[in-house]
Design a protein around this motif. Structure first.
Motif: not given
Lengths: 402, 402
Positions: A190-201
């Motif tokens: 949860g606390f690094i969701t932003k990073s995960a979403e950007a990495v995925k993109r």
């Protein structure tokens, strides 16, 4: 083609013979073949079976049926051996079983040895209890029997019939992903969701397929296991947080010793970041802060809160993580964002503490094998630029292998 | 005929649109019809749906989407209303959903409102956690997603495809019990297994069908719920033990307030015995007896042990049970075996204590409405003669109704 597909009906036929015979008849009635496997640890064997492990093991002296626990362990071991072999040989394409407490333990243990995608249906009296040790990290389908399994009656019959219909449908179905893309496993929380979403993109833009895993204990372990089944070309371990929760018995604990260890028999590039290593997530709220954590910085989230880790805890984690990564020198790369490791560990956020992070990094670098590449970057883990960089490094690592 | 059967694909389409669209396509591809129901509590609605509860409730002012918890509660309430109506009208014959933590909570809550035998398949990221509040007493099929549900990829696609195949098979299958026998629900637990087996045989000899329920909290509640769905002509409540474990927070606790209460809207004869009311079953072994139970008589079983109840605890249970039964005066009959209520509560067995039992009976008789028939018989609960008598009384009670 479908005509020749077969389902293994596996169970403790000594006590649940009637139920498994019913499953067999329903499955055959729908046009699939059935192999029956008796994994009961006692007499009787109420009908003729394809594989009678009980009699076989008795004959070979492999079954200590004076000791129930031991007999069940023996049976699980032999059951796994047989079912894996039948699956490898293409003789079965799915497995179904029905059991009470013991039968569920025994047969789900066998199911867990089968690869992902092979249908596994367990009808169980205990399916509304904790499934941590029954389903674990696997794609087991659990069907609650509602009533006790003591023969086929007008209620258990409905349940068993639906279960037979489910395994038939699942065994016939053969959807295949149409992608030939290289696959990256991505751990996050949860606390690094932003990073995960950007990495995925970013990775998808580079034409990778990204498989996200919620690093909540089960998720991280599922990722490691699927890696060993050969699903991934790379692992982007954005969330190392499970290690912190394992240390503090937190919400995302429950990983096994294999987490962050080399993938057995495979050389898979793994990019590691200290995502979430600033904190442990525990189940308490603003209203009930445990006495022992009153002096800590706390980030209140929902029914869970995150506590800032101490210097000493950070040292332990640095040693644990470096020990694990040192076993896989040629496949690991570490990327450390120096401005914080979670949304709460950020300037003007409640867990921000660059000194403790710096101490972790100091110890970690001392302990880490010097052949492992480690880069520190002056960014926060949730910065878009960090995500871009992580994706780029991962891409490079995969390309070096192909 | 099968052509016209339909599956409800229900989910939070705001965050899990892609997954549910995939389910829809796979199910339609296999020849069944699909009704889609959006129970998301936010924008967007990514494809055209049959029933968009989100937009409908927004329009009617029934959705407080500023308050997430409240919005989910509102959505569950409206979702249950719609799905039950569609089911009653014969417009759907099964339901499937896929979700993370919140989606699983929301959609399994809707599933639990559907009657037994209507297929219910829940693909879930949290299916290897405790399923007490998700599956509960219902015939919900849980499929663990293994990976996170963030779109359809080559792993989540395999899982979702198998789930679609399962609901199709289950929805098509229409096995019906061929018996027209009258059905008796029978509650039992381990320490009165002998009695339960004998009762079952006796009743079957009298041409009843017997549906056994393991009185472990969930089992007793499932029995009450199926009774209210009209499955039974009589209830033989051989095990009242759940009440003792509820009092002592034991292994078979977890019953709700409806246990032992009149079946809503039905007049079902219920024969009650104090089976297992001598003891509470707790999770400890010979090696670790909890300090507070050192002075009690203990029966060591497996990983569980049974402690003898005190006079005071017995008084509380006598009052609780009589209160409940007094609400159903015309349907209840009580049979008390005076020589013991479990295999451990028997002459020369560890929990034998006729004085405490007698005290329970004294209080119970004082409190019990005098219109309720109560018989004391000089037998042990596991005596074959007691089982015969219980079966006979049950038979009489059912016959008086027909």
């Amino acid at each position: 083609m479908n005509k020749s597909r077969a389902v293994a009906v596996v169970g403790t036929f000594d006590s649940k013979g009637e139920e498994h015979l019913f499953l067999k008849n329903r499955i055959e009635g729908s046009g699939l073949r059935v192999l029956t496997v008796n994994v009961g640890t006692k007499e009787p064997i109420p009908f003729e079976v394809s594989y009678d492990l009980y009699s076989l093991m008795k004959k070979n002296g492999n079954l200590d049926d004076g000791n129930r626990d031991k007999a069940i362990q023996d049976m699980i071991r032999e059951g796994i051996k047989l079912i894996k072999q039948l699956c490898r040989d293409g003789k079965i394409h799915g497995m179904i079983s029905a059991g009470g407490g013991s039968g569920t333990h025994l047969c789900s243990s066998i199911m867990r040895a089968l690869p992902l995608g092979i249908p596994k249906v367990m009808v169980s009296t205990v399916a509304s209890k904790d499934m941590k040790h029954t389903v674990g990290t696997k794609d087991i389908t659990m069907i609650h029997s509602v009533v006790d399994l003591l023969g086929v009656n007008s209620i258990s019959g409905i349940i068993l019939d639906k279960a037979a219909a489910a395994i038939c449908g699942m065994t016939r179905s053969q959807w295949q992903p149409d992608t030939e893309k290289r696959r990256i496993a991505l751990s996050f929380f949860g606390f690094i969701t932003k990073s995960a979403e950007a990495v995925k993109r970013e990775l998808e833009r580079m034409d990778y397929e990204v498989i996200p895993f919620h690093a909540n204990g089960t998720g991280g372990m599922a990722m490691e296991e699927l890696a060993s089944e050969g699903y991934f070309h790379g692992i982007l371990d954005l969330a190392t947080h499970e290690l912190a929760d394992a240390l503090m018995d937190g919400y995302c604990s429950g990983i096994g010793p294999d987490r962050f260890e080399p993938t057995p028999g495979k050389k898979i590039p793994r990019l590691v970041t200290p995502g979430g290593l600033d904190c442990a997530v525990l189940e308490f709220t603003r209203r009930h802060i445990p006495e022992e954590h009153r002096d800590r910085k706390v980030f209140f989230y929902d029914f869970r809160s995150a506590i800032r880790l101490t210097l000493e805890e950070s040292r332990v984690l640095a040693e644990q993580l470096s020990d694990k990564l040192n076993k896989d020198v040629s496949n690991v790369h570490v990327l450390v964002p120096t401005r914080g490791w979670s949304e709460a560990d950020k300037e003007s956020e409640p867990l921000y503490d660059p000194e403790t992070n710096a101490y972790f990094v100091k110890i970690f670098k001392e302990k880490l094998d010097h052949r492992i590449r480690l880069e520190e970057v002056d960014m926060h883990i949730n910065d878009p630029a960090f995500a871009q960089m992580a994706a780029h490094v991962m891409d490079q690592m995969v390309k070096e292998r192909s």
